[in-house]
Design an enzyme around this catalytic site. Structure first.
Site, PDB file in Angstrom:
ATOM      1  N   SER A  19      20.269   5.551  75.859  1.00  0.00           N
ATOM      2  CA  SER A  19      19.832   4.185  75.532  1.00  0.00           C
ATOM      3  C   SER A  19      18.551   3.810  76.281  1.00  0.00           C
ATOM      4  CB  SER A  19      20.927   3.181  75.887  1.00  0.00           C
ATOM      5  OG  SER A  19      20.401   1.870  75.760  1.00  0.00           O
ATOM      6  N   THR A  66      26.458  -0.960  72.454  1.00  0.00           N
ATOM      7  CA  THR A  66      25.975  -0.030  71.432  1.00  0.00           C
ATOM      8  C   THR A  66      27.131   0.837  70.951  1.00  0.00           C
ATOM      9  OG1 THR A  66      24.202   1.519  70.865  1.00  0.00           O
ATOM     10  CG2 THR A  66      25.102   1.712  73.093  1.00  0.00           C
ATOM     11  N   LYS A  70      30.616  -1.756  68.934  1.00  0.00           N
ATOM     12  CA  LYS A  70      30.156  -3.064  68.441  1.00  0.00           C
ATOM     13  C   LYS A  70      31.255  -3.876  67.731  1.00  0.00           C
ATOM     14  CE  LYS A  70      25.261  -1.934  68.010  1.00  0.00           C
ATOM     15  NZ  LYS A  70      24.091  -2.015  67.143  1.00  0.00           N
ATOM     16  N   ASP A 106      20.332  -8.308  66.297  1.00  0.00           N
ATOM     17  CA  ASP A 106      19.541  -7.380  65.464  1.00  0.00           C
ATOM     18  C   ASP A 106      18.777  -8.125  64.356  1.00  0.00           C
ATOM     19  OD1 ASP A 106      19.967  -4.993  66.759  1.00  0.00           O
ATOM     20  OD2 ASP A 106      21.720  -4.440  65.571  1.00  0.00           O
ATOM     21  N   ALA A 133      23.492   0.522  53.769  1.00  0.00           N
ATOM     22  CA  ALA A 133      24.531  -0.517  53.762  1.00  0.00           C
ATOM     23  C   ALA A 133      25.397  -0.401  55.013  1.00  0.00           C
ATOM     24  CB  ALA A 133      25.384  -0.397  52.499  1.00  0.00           C
ATOM     25  N   GLY A 134      24.852   0.236  56.065  1.00  0.00           N
ATOM     26  CA  GLY A 134      25.573   0.357  57.325  1.00  0.00           C
ATOM     27  C   GLY A 134      25.370  -0.879  58.198  1.00  0.00           C
ATOM     28  N   GLY A 135      25.629  -0.723  59.486  1.00  0.00           N
ATOM     29  CA  GLY A 135      25.540  -1.854  60.407  1.00  0.00           C
ATOM     30  C   GLY A 135      24.147  -2.471  60.447  1.00  0.00           C
ATOM     31  N   ILE A 219      13.191   0.937  59.959  1.00  0.00           N
ATOM     32  CA  ILE A 219      13.755   0.599  61.275  1.00  0.00           C
ATOM     33  C   ILE A 219      14.064   1.843  62.106  1.00  0.00           C
ATOM     34  CG2 ILE A 219      14.649  -1.589  60.405  1.00  0.00           C
ATOM     35  CD1 ILE A 219      17.485  -0.309  60.894  1.00  0.00           C
ATOM     36  N   TYR A 221      13.123   4.595  64.547  1.00  0.00           N
ATOM     37  CA  TYR A 221      12.016   4.612  65.516  1.00  0.00           C
ATOM     38  C   TYR A 221      11.858   5.964  66.219  1.00  0.00           C
ATOM     39  CZ  TYR A 221      15.963   3.362  68.491  1.00  0.00           C
ATOM     40  OH  TYR A 221      17.188   3.331  69.107  1.00  0.00           O
ATOM     41  N   GLY A 242       9.963   0.764  63.509  1.00  0.00           N
ATOM     42  CA  GLY A 242      11.236   0.243  64.006  1.00  0.00           C
ATOM     43  C   GLY A 242      11.238  -0.195  65.458  1.00  0.00           C
TER      44      GLY A 242
HETATM   45  N1  LIG Z   1      14.959  -0.400  65.155  1.00  0.00           N
HETATM   46  C1  LIG Z   1      16.130  -0.845  65.592  1.00  0.00           C
HETATM   47  O1  LIG Z   1      16.227  -1.726  66.450  1.00  0.00           O
HETATM   48  C2  LIG Z   1      17.391  -0.291  64.991  1.00  0.00           C
HETATM   49  C3  LIG Z   1      18.599  -0.992  65.130  1.00  0.00           C
HETATM   50  C4  LIG Z   1      19.766  -0.452  64.568  1.00  0.00           C
HETATM   51  C5  LIG Z   1      19.707   0.773  63.896  1.00  0.00           C
HETATM   52  N2  LIG Z   1      18.503   1.417  63.789  1.00  0.00           N
HETATM   53  C6  LIG Z   1      18.412   2.689  63.037  1.00  0.00           C
HETATM   54  O2  LIG Z   1      18.870   2.433  61.716  1.00  0.00           O
HETATM   55  C7  LIG Z   1      19.521   3.574  61.179  1.00  0.00           C
HETATM   56  C8  LIG Z   1      20.882   3.184  60.590  1.00  0.00           C
HETATM   57  O3  LIG Z   1      21.710   2.703  61.638  1.00  0.00           O
HETATM   58  P1  LIG Z   1      23.174   2.091  61.352  1.00  0.00           P
HETATM   59  O4  LIG Z   1      23.672   1.611  62.653  1.00  0.00           O
HETATM   60  O5  LIG Z   1      23.158   1.173  60.194  1.00  0.00           O
HETATM   61  O6  LIG Z   1      23.984   3.419  60.941  1.00  0.00           O
HETATM   62  P2  LIG Z   1      25.267   3.512  59.995  1.00  0.00           P
HETATM   63  O7  LIG Z   1      26.090   2.288  60.068  1.00  0.00           O
HETATM   64  O8  LIG Z   1      25.871   4.828  60.329  1.00  0.00           O
HETATM   65  O9  LIG Z   1      24.631   3.596  58.506  1.00  0.00           O
HETATM   66  C9  LIG Z   1      23.888   4.713  58.104  1.00  0.00           C
HETATM   67  C10 LIG Z   1      23.235   4.438  56.749  1.00  0.00           C
HETATM   68  O10 LIG Z   1      22.423   5.574  56.396  1.00  0.00           O
HETATM   69  C11 LIG Z   1      22.903   6.115  55.157  1.00  0.00           C
HETATM   70  N3  LIG Z   1      22.810   7.577  55.192  1.00  0.00           N
HETATM   71  C12 LIG Z   1      23.087   8.390  56.239  1.00  0.00           C
HETATM   72  N4  LIG Z   1      22.897   9.676  55.888  1.00  0.00           N
HETATM   73  C13 LIG Z   1      22.516   9.671  54.577  1.00  0.00           C
HETATM   74  C14 LIG Z   1      22.179  10.695  53.652  1.00  0.00           C
HETATM   75  N5  LIG Z   1      22.193  12.004  53.992  1.00  0.00           N
HETATM   76  N6  LIG Z   1      21.809  10.329  52.397  1.00  0.00           N
HETATM   77  C15 LIG Z   1      21.771   9.017  52.041  1.00  0.00           C
HETATM   78  N7  LIG Z   1      22.089   8.007  52.888  1.00  0.00           N
HETATM   79  C16 LIG Z   1      22.464   8.323  54.145  1.00  0.00           C
HETATM   80  C17 LIG Z   1      24.336   5.672  55.059  1.00  0.00           C
HETATM   81  O11 LIG Z   1      24.759   5.708  53.721  1.00  0.00           O
HETATM   82  P3  LIG Z   1      26.337   5.809  53.346  1.00  0.00           P
HETATM   83  O12 LIG Z   1      26.905   4.423  53.479  1.00  0.00           O
HETATM   84  O13 LIG Z   1      26.347   6.315  51.970  1.00  0.00           O
HETATM   85  O14 LIG Z   1      26.949   6.774  54.356  1.00  0.00           O
HETATM   86  C18 LIG Z   1      24.227   4.239  55.613  1.00  0.00           C
HETATM   87  O15 LIG Z   1      23.688   3.368  54.662  1.00  0.00           O
HETATM   88  C19 LIG Z   1      19.596   4.592  62.327  1.00  0.00           C
HETATM   89  O16 LIG Z   1      18.539   5.498  62.180  1.00  0.00           O
HETATM   90  C20 LIG Z   1      19.374   3.754  63.568  1.00  0.00           C
HETATM   91  O17 LIG Z   1      18.747   4.481  64.620  1.00  0.00           O
HETATM   92  C21 LIG Z   1      17.355   0.918  64.310  1.00  0.00           C
END
Ligand SMILES: NC(=O)c1ccc[n+]([C@@H]2O[C@H](COP(=O)([O-])OP(=O)(O)OC[C@H]3O[C@@H](n4cnc5c(N)ncnc54)[C@H](OP(=O)(O)O)[C@@H]3O)[C@@H](O)[C@H]2O)c1
Length: 277
Positions: A19, A66, A70, A106, A133-135, A219, A221, A242
């Site tokens: 982190s 984290t 969460k 966020d 559609a994740g977090g 997003i 980074y 991001g």
């Molecule tokens: N810049 C920032 O402050 C910040 C903050 C939070 C997160 N992030 C980044 O955002 C990203 C998502 O984080 P999260 O927490 O939302 O993760 P998460 O809840 O695990 O969601 C992951 C997302 O990516 C999709 N995905 C993963 N692998 C895939 C593949 N091979 N093909 C198609 N879709 C795929 C998933 O689709 P499915 O639903 O179909 O599995 C889901 O929509 C990460 O890279 C994280 O580092 C950045």
């Protein structure tokens, strides 16, 4: 615990060594010459609740949360803000007057990053497309909806997850398949999937039908300059990486714990970027 009355905070995760939050908050503590400390707080899921309650009764001002905690954090709070409730996750805990308050910063971080990095984009400009559609996607949909974007299209690999998100956020949010993302009249495209992140598959999306006036945000980074952003930039789109969201989401917690409103500037960006390399 540092044995002094200076505010203490940290980031709870499992694992959590990666982190960047201690680097980020440490930079601000030094920059504003404030007493206080911020550390990594590794804790496995089965010990999470007891650990948080112990922090709260042992002089900590609060903590960031984290993966994978969460949702567990949301469940143990005495009160949570509307963003955390809608997103279904807490990333900031504030221990105040014997109570545990939970927030999700966020959405705030994403909107502040848009304001700073894409000042020409306005919520009223037109539809937004959110990939994922994740977090993180939930936070972004919440942010865009509260900012007043009237149409948000969610595109996700798993249709069921996208439908769950849509059901939670109301009629201005619709689910679209990858093959019909609906870019043709889009004003803002956001990647909130992990595609394009180091070690993950590439994000394959044809940008040809995206209007040249549309802005593109990613997003992810790591790397900072994703392939999506490079392609968008080469095609003349305004882009946002991001890092801004990551930095801005830290502001509400820092202000609550250390009683100082911090700023996101080039020096902070450089300090955190150093930790990314
Ligand atoms: N810049 C920032 O402050 C910040 C903050 C939070 C997160 N992030 C980044 O955002 C990203 C998502 O984080 P999260 O927490 O939302 O993760 P998460 O809840 O695990 O969601 C992951 C997302 O990516 C999709 N995905 C993963 N692998 C895939 C593949 N091979 N093909 C198609 N879709 C795929 C998933 O689709 P499915 O639903 O179909 O599995 C889901 O929509 C990460 O890279 C994280 O580092 C950045």
């Amino acid at each position: 615990m540092n044995g002094s009355s200076a505010p203490m905070a940290g980031v709870l995760g499992w694992p959590v060594r990666h982190s960047l939050s201690p680097r980020l908050h440490g930079h601000w503590l030094k920059r504003y010459d404030l007493p206080g400390s911020y550390e990594h707080l590794p804790v496995p899921p089965e010990l999470f609740e007891g650990y948080v309650r112990a922090l709260a009764t042992n002089g900590y001002a609060g903590a960031n949360v984290t993966l994978p905690h969460k949702e567990a954090a949301l469940a143990l709070c005495d009160e949570v803000d509307p963003a955390a409730r809608a997103i279904g996750a807490v990333n900031t805990l504030i221990f105040r007057d014997g109570r545990i308050e939970g927030q999700n910063s966020d959405a705030f971080g994403f909107l502040e990053s848009l304001r700073q990095d894409l000042p020409a984009w306005k919520p009223s400009t037109g539809p937004a497309v959110v990939l994922g559609a994740g977090g993180a996607a939930r936070a972004i949909v919440f942010a865009l909806k509260s900012a007043g974007v009237s149409e948000i299209r969610v595109v996700n690999r798993s249709a069921a997850r996208a439908e769950r998100l849509v059901a939670d956020f109301g009629s201005s949010v619709t689910a679209r398949p990858w093959t019909a993302a609906g870019l043709v009249d889009t004003c803002l495209l956001v990647n909130a999937t992990s595609l394009g992140m180091a070690g993950q598959p590439p994000l394959e999306l044809d940008l040809q039908s995206l209007p040249s006036t549309a802005a593109v945000a990613d997003i992810v980074y790591q790397p900072l300059r994703t392939e999506l952003l490079s392609r968008a930039s080469a095609a003349g789109h305004a882009t946002m990486d991001g890092l801004g969201m990551l930095l801005h989401q830290a502001r509400p917690g820092f202000e609550a714990w250390f009683s100082h409103r911090p700023e996101v500037d080039a020096a902070l960006r450089a300090a955190v970027l150093e930790g990314l390399t």
